[in-house]
Design a protein around this motif. Structure first.
Motif, PDB file in Angstrom:
ATOM      1  N   ALA A 156      22.257  68.450  36.129  1.00 36.04           N
ATOM      2  CA  ALA A 156      21.418  69.380  35.368  1.00 36.04           C
ATOM      3  C   ALA A 156      21.712  70.828  35.767  1.00 36.04           C
ATOM      4  N   HIS A 157      21.878  71.055  37.082  1.00 36.78           N
ATOM      5  CA  HIS A 157      22.181  72.401  37.568  1.00 36.78           C
ATOM      6  C   HIS A 157      23.564  72.832  37.097  1.00 36.78           C
ATOM      7  N   LEU A 158      24.511  71.903  37.109  1.00 38.55           N
ATOM      8  CA  LEU A 158      25.852  72.205  36.625  1.00 38.55           C
ATOM      9  C   LEU A 158      25.826  72.608  35.148  1.00 38.55           C
ATOM     10  N   GLN A 159      25.061  71.883  34.358  1.00 38.37           N
ATOM     11  CA  GLN A 159      24.973  72.191  32.931  1.00 38.37           C
ATOM     12  C   GLN A 159      24.356  73.571  32.714  1.00 38.37           C
ATOM     13  N   VAL A 204      29.474  61.412  36.595  1.00 39.13           N
ATOM     14  CA  VAL A 204      29.955  61.342  37.965  1.00 39.13           C
ATOM     15  C   VAL A 204      31.066  60.303  38.063  1.00 39.13           C
ATOM     16  N   GLY A 205      32.099  60.630  38.816  1.00 37.37           N
ATOM     17  CA  GLY A 205      33.191  59.703  39.021  1.00 37.37           C
ATOM     18  C   GLY A 205      34.379  59.972  38.122  1.00 37.37           C
ATOM     19  N   SER A 206      34.212  60.775  37.086  1.00 38.31           N
ATOM     20  CA  SER A 206      35.327  61.072  36.196  1.00 38.31           C
ATOM     21  C   SER A 206      36.087  62.284  36.717  1.00 38.31           C
ATOM     22  N   SER A 207      37.344  62.398  36.291  1.00 36.56           N
ATOM     23  CA  SER A 207      38.151  63.545  36.712  1.00 36.56           C
ATOM     24  C   SER A 207      37.591  64.834  36.128  1.00 36.56           C
ATOM     25  N   ASP A 208      36.974  64.751  34.937  1.00 35.32           N
ATOM     26  CA  ASP A 208      36.379  65.942  34.333  1.00 35.32           C
ATOM     27  C   ASP A 208      35.223  66.465  35.170  1.00 35.32           C
ATOM     28  N   TYR A 209      34.467  65.563  35.786  1.00 34.51           N
ATOM     29  CA  TYR A 209      33.362  66.014  36.630  1.00 34.51           C
ATOM     30  C   TYR A 209      33.909  66.776  37.840  1.00 34.51           C
ATOM     31  N   ALA A 210      34.998  66.262  38.415  1.00 28.98           N
ATOM     32  CA  ALA A 210      35.615  66.952  39.547  1.00 28.98           C
ATOM     33  C   ALA A 210      36.112  68.328  39.122  1.00 28.98           C
ATOM     34  N   SER A 217      34.773  70.144  36.769  1.00 31.65           N
ATOM     35  CA  SER A 217      33.572  70.969  36.628  1.00 31.65           C
ATOM     36  C   SER A 217      33.157  71.529  37.992  1.00 31.65           C
ATOM     37  N   ALA A 218      33.169  70.680  39.000  1.00 31.67           N
ATOM     38  CA  ALA A 218      32.819  71.128  40.348  1.00 31.67           C
ATOM     39  C   ALA A 218      33.819  72.160  40.856  1.00 31.67           C
ATOM     40  N   GLU A 219      35.082  71.987  40.488  1.00 29.94           N
ATOM     41  CA  GLU A 219      36.124  72.929  40.893  1.00 29.94           C
ATOM     42  C   GLU A 219      35.839  74.327  40.336  1.00 29.94           C
ATOM     43  N   ALA A 220      35.335  74.389  39.108  1.00 33.79           N
ATOM     44  CA  ALA A 220      35.005  75.678  38.504  1.00 33.79           C
ATOM     45  C   ALA A 220      33.906  76.377  39.288  1.00 33.79           C
ATOM     46  N   VAL A 221      32.878  75.626  39.685  1.00 29.78           N
ATOM     47  CA  VAL A 221      31.763  76.195  40.457  1.00 29.78           C
ATOM     48  C   VAL A 221      32.234  76.689  41.814  1.00 29.78           C
ATOM     49  N   CYS A 222      32.925  75.815  42.538  1.00 30.01           N
ATOM     50  CA  CYS A 222      33.322  76.148  43.904  1.00 30.01           C
ATOM     51  C   CYS A 222      34.341  77.285  43.927  1.00 30.01           C
ATOM     52  N   GLY A 223      35.203  77.338  42.908  1.00 31.67           N
ATOM     53  CA  GLY A 223      36.161  78.434  42.834  1.00 31.67           C
ATOM     54  C   GLY A 223      35.487  79.777  42.640  1.00 31.67           C
ATOM     55  N   GLY A 225      33.608  73.714  29.166  1.00 28.26           N
ATOM     56  CA  GLY A 225      32.228  74.034  29.479  1.00 28.26           C
ATOM     57  C   GLY A 225      31.280  72.867  29.400  1.00 28.26           C
ATOM     58  N   ASN A 226      31.809  71.642  29.495  1.00 26.41           N
ATOM     59  CA  ASN A 226      30.975  70.449  29.426  1.00 26.41           C
ATOM     60  C   ASN A 226      31.006  69.704  30.755  1.00 26.41           C
ATOM     61  N   VAL A 227      29.901  69.072  31.107  1.00 24.83           N
ATOM     62  CA  VAL A 227      29.801  68.298  32.337  1.00 24.83           C
ATOM     63  C   VAL A 227      29.856  66.826  31.999  1.00 24.83           C
ATOM     64  N   SER A 228      30.831  66.123  32.559  1.00 27.62           N
ATOM     65  CA  SER A 228      30.977  64.696  32.309  1.00 27.62           C
ATOM     66  C   SER A 228      30.266  63.893  33.391  1.00 27.62           C
TER      67      SER A 228
END
Length: 316
Positions: free
Chosen positions: A152-155, A37-43, A45-51, A32-35
Motif C-alpha cells: 500500500a505504501h509502495l502504491q 510479492v515474489g515477482s521480479s516486477d515487485y523487486a 518497484s523496490a529498486e526504484a524506491v531504494c535508488g 509505475g505499478n506495484v506487482s
C-alpha cells in the motif's frame, strides 16, 4: 588528506545522479505499478524506491558538506579529533599517527536520518516539503531493513512520484544545493511525464509514446515511421479481420490480427479455444496497438461467427 575528503562534492553529486536515474528506469520499467510479492516486477518497484532514497541521502550530505565538511561525519567528542578532521597539525603527534586517527574518524558518515535533520536546520525555506523525504526514508527502511513488502505504501509512493517526489528533489537541487544542472536525465523525465498521460488515457507507456508520435507527424504529414513504431512482423503471420475499431490518429477502421487462445477451464489440458485480438493496426496511417491496450479500442471483442466465416472465405 585524500581528494575525496578535500572535496567530495563531485562524487556525491555524480553518485546521486546515477542512483536517481537508475531509479527512474526501474519506475518506468514497471510503468509505475506495484506487482505481487515474489515477482521480479515487485523487486524492480523496490529498486526504484531504494535508488531514490540513496540519491536523497547523497544530496543531503552534499548540502552538509557545503556548510561544513565535518558535518557529514559522526560528531567527535574530543577537540583533538576535530582538529585532526580539519587537517590541523597537532604538536607532539606524528604525521602517521594523525593519518591513522583521521582514517578512523572518517571510516563512516552520518545516517540518512541525521543528515535529514541537519539539512532541515540549515534550510532557509519554511515551506520545503521535507515530509516527502521522510516518507521515502521510512519506505526504504521497511523494504531494506524490515523486510516488509508494504504494498500500500509502495502504491502511494508511485502515485506521488511525478507530482511530489521528483519536484521536491529538483527543488532541493536548485534551492538548497544551488546547483545549475538537474541530476535527472531529461529523456527519463520526459518519459515520466508521458507515463502520467498514459495512466490518464489507460495506455501502456509504449502505446502512449507511439500514439503521440503518430498524432504529431500524421497531422503534419512529415517523414516516415521510425522502425521502433512500425508494426512488428510477427503480427502479419496471424489471421486478419477488419474491425469496427476507430484509429485514434486518423479515424479509419483498424484491422485486427488475431489468433486462437486456449481456454483451460480449470483443467490441465485445453477444453476449448476462443479468438483473441493480438493487435489492431491502421492501414491508412500505420498506427497500431497491441497487448492489453487492444481492449481500449475493441471493448466488445471480435464476433466469433464472423471471424470463422471470414477466415474460411479467406482460405478458399
Amino acid at each position: 588528506m585524500s581528494d575525496w575528503l578535500e572535496d567530495p562534492s563531485n562524487y556525491l553529486r555524480t553518485v546521486a545522479a546515477a542512483y536517481a536515474n537508475n531509479a527512474l528506469r526501474a519506475y518506468l520499467k514497471v510503468e509505475g505499478n506495484v506487482s505481487f510479492v515474489g515477482s521480479s516486477d515487485y523487486a524492480t518497484s523496490a529498486e526504484a524506491v531504494c535508488g531514490l532514497a540513496r540519491c536523497v541521502e547523497h544530496l543531503l550530505k552534499l548540502r552538509l558538506w557545503q556548510e561544513d565538511s565535518i558535518l557529514i561525519f559522526p560528531m567527535v567528542k574530543k577537540h583533538v579529533d576535530y582538529l585532526i578532521l580539519k587537517g590541523t597539525a597537532i604538536p607532539g603527534m606524528g604525521e602517521e599517527e594523525q593519518s591513522q586517527r583521521r582514517a578512523q574518524l572518517t571510516a563512516k558518515t552520518i545516517t540518512f536520518r541525521e543528515a535529514l535533520e541537519v539539512a532541515r536546520m540549515l534550510s532557509e525555506a519554511t515551506d520545503f516539503p521535507w515530509d516527502v523525504f521522510e516518507g521515502l526514508y521510512g519506505l526504504r527502511n521497511s523494504l531494506e531493513h524490515g523486510w516488509r513488502p508494504n504494498k500500500a505504501h509502495l502504491q502511494r509512493f508511485f502515485g506521488i512520484l511525478s507530482t511530489e517526489t521528483l519536484p521536491a528533489l529538483q527543488r532541493f537541487v536548485a534551492e538548497e544545493l544551488h546547483l545549475e544542472h538537474d541530476i535527472f536525465s531529461p529523456e527519463l523525465l520526459k518519459d515520466v511525464k508521458t507515463l502520467d498521460r498514459a495512466h490518464q488515457e489507460g495506455h501502456s507507456l509504449a502505446t502512449q509514446k507511439r500514439l503521440e508520435f503518430f498524432k504529431k507527424h500524421w497531422a503534419a504529414c512529415v517523414g516516415t515511421v521510425p522502425e521502433e513504431y512500425q508494426l512488428p512482423g510477427k503480427y502479419l503471420k496471424l489471421s486478419e479481420y477488419e474491425s469496427s475499431a476507430s484509429c485514434p490518429v486518423c479515424g479509419a477502421c483498424m484491422d485486427a490480427f488475431w489468433d486462437w487462445e486456449p481456454d483451460y477451464d480449470d483443467e490441465p489440458v485445453p477444453t476449448s479455444a476462443y479468438p483473441d485480438a493480438k493487435c489492431l493496426s491502421c492501414a491508412q496511417c500505420g498506427f497500431y496497438v497491441d497487448g492489453a491496450d487492444v481492449a481500449n479500442y475493441l471493448p466488445e471483442g471480435i464476433p466469433i461467427e464472423d471471424i470463422v466465416d471470414y477466415d474460411d472465405d479467406y482460405r478458399d
